[in-house]
Design a protein around this motif. Sequence first.
Motif, PDB file in Angstrom:
ATOM      1  N   GLY A  16     -21.079  -3.724   5.224  1.00  0.00           N
ATOM      2  CA  GLY A  16     -22.407  -3.295   5.647  1.00  0.00           C
ATOM      3  C   GLY A  16     -22.451  -1.825   6.047  1.00  0.00           C
ATOM      4  O   GLY A  16     -23.431  -1.382   6.628  1.00  0.00           O
ATOM      5  N   ASP A  17     -21.409  -1.059   5.750  1.00  0.00           N
ATOM      6  CA  ASP A  17     -21.348   0.373   6.045  1.00  0.00           C
ATOM      7  C   ASP A  17     -21.498   0.666   7.532  1.00  0.00           C
ATOM      8  O   ASP A  17     -22.077   1.691   7.912  1.00  0.00           O
ATOM      9  CB  ASP A  17     -22.430   1.141   5.276  1.00  0.00           C
ATOM     10  N   ARG A  18     -21.025  -0.221   8.367  1.00  0.00           N
ATOM     11  CA  ARG A  18     -21.093   0.024   9.801  1.00  0.00           C
ATOM     12  C   ARG A  18     -19.733   0.494  10.316  1.00  0.00           C
ATOM     13  O   ARG A  18     -19.646   1.023  11.418  1.00  0.00           O
ATOM     14  CB  ARG A  18     -21.475  -1.261  10.538  1.00  0.00           C
ATOM     15  N   ALA A  19     -18.691   0.232   9.532  1.00  0.00           N
ATOM     16  CA  ALA A  19     -17.352   0.577   9.995  1.00  0.00           C
ATOM     17  C   ALA A  19     -16.498   0.981   8.799  1.00  0.00           C
ATOM     18  O   ALA A  19     -16.794   0.647   7.655  1.00  0.00           O
ATOM     19  CB  ALA A  19     -16.714  -0.615  10.712  1.00  0.00           C
ATOM     20  N   ARG A  20     -15.433   1.735   9.089  1.00  0.00           N
ATOM     21  CA  ARG A  20     -14.496   2.161   8.046  1.00  0.00           C
ATOM     22  C   ARG A  20     -13.113   1.632   8.409  1.00  0.00           C
ATOM     23  O   ARG A  20     -12.717   1.681   9.570  1.00  0.00           O
ATOM     24  CB  ARG A  20     -14.488   3.686   8.002  1.00  0.00           C
ATOM     25  N   ALA A  21     -12.403   1.132   7.396  1.00  0.00           N
ATOM     26  CA  ALA A  21     -11.061   0.617   7.634  1.00  0.00           C
ATOM     27  C   ALA A  21     -10.054   1.738   7.440  1.00  0.00           C
ATOM     28  O   ALA A  21     -10.098   2.449   6.438  1.00  0.00           O
ATOM     29  CB  ALA A  21     -10.772  -0.533   6.680  1.00  0.00           C
ATOM     30  N   LEU A  22      -9.158   1.927   8.412  1.00  0.00           N
ATOM     31  CA  LEU A  22      -8.147   2.981   8.292  1.00  0.00           C
ATOM     32  C   LEU A  22      -6.766   2.429   7.976  1.00  0.00           C
ATOM     33  O   LEU A  22      -5.947   3.131   7.387  1.00  0.00           O
ATOM     34  CB  LEU A  22      -8.070   3.797   9.590  1.00  0.00           C
ATOM     35  N   ALA A  23      -6.498   1.202   8.382  1.00  0.00           N
ATOM     36  CA  ALA A  23      -5.165   0.653   8.147  1.00  0.00           C
ATOM     37  C   ALA A  23      -5.201  -0.861   8.259  1.00  0.00           C
ATOM     38  O   ALA A  23      -6.104  -1.426   8.873  1.00  0.00           O
ATOM     39  CB  ALA A  23      -4.158   1.216   9.147  1.00  0.00           C
ATOM     40  N   VAL A  24      -4.210  -1.496   7.637  1.00  0.00           N
ATOM     41  CA  VAL A  24      -4.053  -2.933   7.715  1.00  0.00           C
ATOM     42  C   VAL A  24      -2.707  -3.196   8.380  1.00  0.00           C
ATOM     43  O   VAL A  24      -1.723  -2.525   8.067  1.00  0.00           O
ATOM     44  CB  VAL A  24      -4.081  -3.558   6.303  1.00  0.00           C
ATOM     45  N   THR A  25      -2.661  -4.148   9.309  1.00  0.00           N
ATOM     46  CA  THR A  25      -1.421  -4.332  10.072  1.00  0.00           C
ATOM     47  C   THR A  25      -0.521  -5.413   9.496  1.00  0.00           C
ATOM     48  O   THR A  25       0.284  -5.981  10.217  1.00  0.00           O
ATOM     49  CB  THR A  25      -1.731  -4.695  11.531  1.00  0.00           C
ATOM     50  N   GLY A  26      -0.665  -5.717   8.201  1.00  0.00           N
ATOM     51  CA  GLY A  26       0.189  -6.733   7.589  1.00  0.00           C
ATOM     52  C   GLY A  26       1.255  -6.113   6.725  1.00  0.00           C
ATOM     53  O   GLY A  26       1.327  -4.886   6.586  1.00  0.00           O
ATOM     54  N   PRO A  27       2.087  -6.958   6.124  1.00  0.00           N
ATOM     55  CA  PRO A  27       3.165  -6.465   5.271  1.00  0.00           C
ATOM     56  C   PRO A  27       2.647  -5.937   3.930  1.00  0.00           C
ATOM     57  O   PRO A  27       3.310  -5.138   3.275  1.00  0.00           O
ATOM     58  CB  PRO A  27       4.046  -7.698   5.067  1.00  0.00           C
ATOM     59  N   ALA A  28       1.457  -6.369   3.506  1.00  0.00           N
ATOM     60  CA  ALA A  28       0.941  -5.934   2.211  1.00  0.00           C
ATOM     61  C   ALA A  28      -0.529  -5.596   2.333  1.00  0.00           C
ATOM     62  O   ALA A  28      -1.202  -6.042   3.272  1.00  0.00           O
ATOM     63  CB  ALA A  28       1.123  -7.048   1.179  1.00  0.00           C
ATOM     64  N   ARG A  29      -1.031  -4.795   1.381  1.00  0.00           N
ATOM     65  CA  ARG A  29      -2.450  -4.449   1.396  1.00  0.00           C
ATOM     66  C   ARG A  29      -3.281  -5.694   1.117  1.00  0.00           C
ATOM     67  O   ARG A  29      -2.814  -6.636   0.487  1.00  0.00           O
ATOM     68  CB  ARG A  29      -2.743  -3.387   0.337  1.00  0.00           C
ATOM     69  N   LEU A  30      -4.536  -5.666   1.588  1.00  0.00           N
ATOM     70  CA  LEU A  30      -5.417  -6.804   1.355  1.00  0.00           C
ATOM     71  C   LEU A  30      -6.066  -6.672  -0.012  1.00  0.00           C
ATOM     72  O   LEU A  30      -6.501  -5.580  -0.388  1.00  0.00           O
ATOM     73  CB  LEU A  30      -6.514  -6.847   2.430  1.00  0.00           C
ATOM     74  N   PRO A  31      -6.149  -7.775  -0.758  1.00  0.00           N
ATOM     75  CA  PRO A  31      -6.807  -7.712  -2.066  1.00  0.00           C
ATOM     76  C   PRO A  31      -8.235  -7.175  -1.967  1.00  0.00           C
ATOM     77  O   PRO A  31      -8.702  -6.463  -2.868  1.00  0.00           O
ATOM     78  CB  PRO A  31      -6.816  -9.174  -2.527  1.00  0.00           C
ATOM     79  N   ALA A  32      -8.912  -7.485  -0.863  1.00  0.00           N
ATOM     80  CA  ALA A  32     -10.294  -7.038  -0.727  1.00  0.00           C
ATOM     81  C   ALA A  32     -10.385  -5.551  -0.396  1.00  0.00           C
ATOM     82  O   ALA A  32     -11.429  -4.932  -0.587  1.00  0.00           O
ATOM     83  CB  ALA A  32     -10.999  -7.856   0.354  1.00  0.00           C
ATOM     84  N   LEU A  33      -9.299  -4.955   0.111  1.00  0.00           N
ATOM     85  CA  LEU A  33      -9.305  -3.544   0.503  1.00  0.00           C
ATOM     86  C   LEU A  33      -8.092  -2.840  -0.107  1.00  0.00           C
ATOM     87  O   LEU A  33      -7.200  -2.392   0.612  1.00  0.00           O
ATOM     88  CB  LEU A  33      -9.250  -3.404   2.034  1.00  0.00           C
ATOM     89  N   PRO A  34      -8.068  -2.709  -1.439  1.00  0.00           N
ATOM     90  CA  PRO A  34      -6.846  -2.183  -2.081  1.00  0.00           C
ATOM     91  C   PRO A  34      -6.533  -0.741  -1.695  1.00  0.00           C
ATOM     92  O   PRO A  34      -5.385  -0.316  -1.787  1.00  0.00           O
ATOM     93  CB  PRO A  34      -7.158  -2.309  -3.570  1.00  0.00           C
ATOM     94  N   ASP A  35      -7.555   0.027  -1.241  1.00  0.00           N
ATOM     95  CA  ASP A  35      -7.312   1.433  -0.924  1.00  0.00           C
ATOM     96  C   ASP A  35      -6.857   1.672   0.505  1.00  0.00           C
ATOM     97  O   ASP A  35      -6.544   2.798   0.880  1.00  0.00           O
ATOM     98  CB  ASP A  35      -8.598   2.249  -1.160  1.00  0.00           C
ATOM     99  N   VAL A  36      -6.883   0.607   1.318  1.00  0.00           N
ATOM    100  CA  VAL A  36      -6.527   0.799   2.726  1.00  0.00           C
ATOM    101  C   VAL A  36      -5.025   0.568   2.890  1.00  0.00           C
ATOM    102  O   VAL A  36      -4.526  -0.506   2.561  1.00  0.00           O
ATOM    103  CB  VAL A  36      -7.329  -0.165   3.617  1.00  0.00           C
TER     104      VAL A  36
END
Lengths: 325, 153, 499
Positions: A217-237
Amino acid sequence: MFRFIASVACALSLLAALPHPPAAAQNFPSRAVTVIVPFAAGGPTDAAGRIIARAMQSLSGEPFVVENVAGAGSTIGAAKVAHTQPDGYTLLLATSSAMVVAPHLYAKITYDGFRSFAPIGLITEAPFILLVPANSRFDSYDALVAYARAHPGQLNYGTPGLGTVQHLGLERLLEASGVKAAHVPYKGTAPSLIGFLGGEVDFIVETPNAAMPLIKGDRARALAVTGPARLPALPDVPTVADLGVKGADMRSWFALMAPRDTPAPVLATLRSLLERSLADPANVKALREAGFEVATMDLPSLHKMMEQEYGQFGQIIKAQNLVIR
Amino acid sequence: MKTIINSRDVLSGLLFIALGLLFGWQTQDLPMGTAVRMGPGYFPLVLSGLLGLLGLIILINGLRFPGEMPSGIAWRAVLIITGAVVFFGFGVRPLGFLPALGISVFVSALASRLFTFRTALLNTAVMVVFAWAVFIKGLGLPLPLLGPWLGGY
Amino acid sequence: MDLLDNLALGFSVALSLQNVFYCFVGALLGTLIGVLPGLGPVATIAMLLPLTFGLPPVSALIMLAGIYYGAQYGGSTTAILINLPGESSSVVTAIDGHQMARKGRAGAALATAALGSFFAGSVATLLLALFAPPLANLALQFGPPEYFSLMVLGLIASVTLASGSVVKAIAMIVLGLILGLSGQDIYTGTPRFTFDMQELSDGFDFVALAMGMFGISEIIRNLEDEHQRSLVAAKVKSLMLTKEEFKRIIAPVLRGTVIGSFLGILPGGGAMLSSFASYSIEKKISKYPREFGRGAIEGVAGPESANNAGAQTSFIPMLTLGIPSNPVMALMIGALIIQGITPGPNVVTEKPDLFWGVIASMWVGNFMLVLLNLPLIGMWVRLLTVPYHVMFPAIIAFCCIGVYSVNNNTFDVYTMALFGLLGYALVKLDCEPAPLLLGFVIGPMLEEYLRRAMLISRGDPTVFVTRPISAVLLLLALAALVVVLLPSVQKGREEAFKE
């Protein structure tokens, strides 16, 4: 008079002892099973619990009833299951707060996250996403860290409360990145998100089910993911490991647990019920639509994961002197 | 009954002072912090002090102006009603939902001077059936009908 | 125009035979369960939640919304008939509504609540349809300093809830504030006023407190003089409003609607203040201030309208941001999640049928409540003719069930008994319980916002006056303080002169 009371009490205790034949495992379950969700109705844990209960009910033919026993950082519900009759008819939807955080956090606790329970299985697991408001000046985690390093203690981060996984995990991430920021606790996830959207805090971490709608909804921006691998929904994060921060993974997970002395055959039945529920594509889809990815794990790995988290959370809680008496 | 002092004010003043002292004493172990960086004890201590102060004002006012005594206290109702509620809390798990409810309804009916055995029994029966139909059957609340003491689980 | 298209879409969804049916079922069930003492909207929705799992998402939400209004309306009915508020907003309705019932005007009080709620609900729904997204952004401008100032204003206004001594009312508010602080401090986790009981680590339960202070203590008080109590039931006059009463409620309903609509938007506890705010305003500007606390119809009309308008606009943060602003909304979001919809800022564009369907159904639901409840008023009023010695054990039973079922915790039942005793003692000493309840609700928020404001401003207290909205609210609070204290200072002088 005393003898009268004593004999009544004696009779009552006999009565109490009578109707508990040893749990007959061969016809388990033969009546309703209660799944205790240690959070208020309506939250994400409740949603996951209800989906799983529904699935296990349709497989077993007996009702699986969700009962919400909220309070004291989910320890009241967990304690209730730990001290109940270990017959497999009362189960706990366990999260890290009850199992591996609370034993460190609360000085007075009546159960042990490992020894009081017998695991039935993991249900779901998800990393956290580090979010900044859409109009934030930070467009990468590195920029955020650089600013925080130049202006120590000036940034604020919000969490759903003291001693939540979000709080402890972020502290660990910040420590691993070598910066400090001020903690602003809220009373639960919803108020923390409102504070975040209102610009009161500079960043938060949230699970995908809470974070994705805000990102889309363009209310927030993702800067990082705290898991071992990137999320399929957020491949650029990038993951925090991609960013060069080691040992700062954090995740949220739900597992189903029974009281420790539950008979092995009953546990086996429950495990197979859970396993079959999670293998059913309809349930996988229902959980995914609710924001959870099904994650299975064999029991030794689950135990190892919990032990690892137990150690890590213990360190932060001690370092921050967070013990609640 | 008129008295020289307003005993309702005097008594409520004393009650507020007592509560202020009780809560103030409870904040003893809490870190105060400062007005700028408030600790968990700051707000409660300020409020407890305020409550005591207000109690004192009410007390002094009560001593200055005449007023009425509190009217008669319904001791019978106080004891029976409180007892019925406490009994429900005590009995709902070991005895089960319906027995605890039935006994509480019957006991609380005793508080009325118009108590008759027949009405109370009828009332109990109606409430138990109603509660069973609405809460157990209709809403499916996870409440055990009969507790372990009565052969349920 | 877009709005017309959208509303047309909404009504086409809401008026489908199926959805009208679920809306009706929701409103009916909500009313019936909500009217049982001790079961407010939160408990009612939590109990009825599983019924919606099998429905399509839009129908589920429509039914839940119906349950919500129904339960809220049912709660007002209980407050009016037997002086038992199930949630903070009906505390206010109970004050004058129950006095009206004692005078035989229960029918008029219920009709006022129904009509006022319908009007307010319709206006607020329109507002929601027209301005939801900008209003949501406006609400986000409210930071901790603004909320703190708003709570201060609310506290000062709540003194007017009492009709007796001002000092006692203030003492009751302070006692409520203290009781509200019980539980773990959210900034340090330190337990406060928990008396070493783990059950108190989240504080006292509101329902247990309200049921004890109002329900149980009221029953004990009525049992002092049963003869008098039975007479109340006998003199039920006509059910509908007289012409004069109707004239008297128009302005309070309009003012209540405006107040409720605006406060409802604020997700951090605004809706809860709306009925209190409306009551104090009505009492202060009324031509008959002496009637307040003794059955003033404005004291029902204003707060009920404000409450319903606020209930409507409190959907704004949920529908536009996907964030619940109260426990009821949280339950609805939970229901949506189980349905496979995660609400967020995009619901308006991604699921227009859901968004507009729910908005339209709010109006349909409010309309149904009026249709449903005007005929039911006769039945509710007839309930009052049940002899009191038959009715009160049933009330106690429902209080026990309601309080226990909120958290499945017997501790809350004991809490209710304790507050029943305290409430009875306080009533005997001429201390009215309503201000205590408001203090209880506001207390934790007041401290939370104050400390958060100081935390974020790094200890700079000027934030409360340099931020314009906060400064205006504090000025209003100051003005309210003068208005509240002036009569008692004058009265004090009069009394002094009498000596």
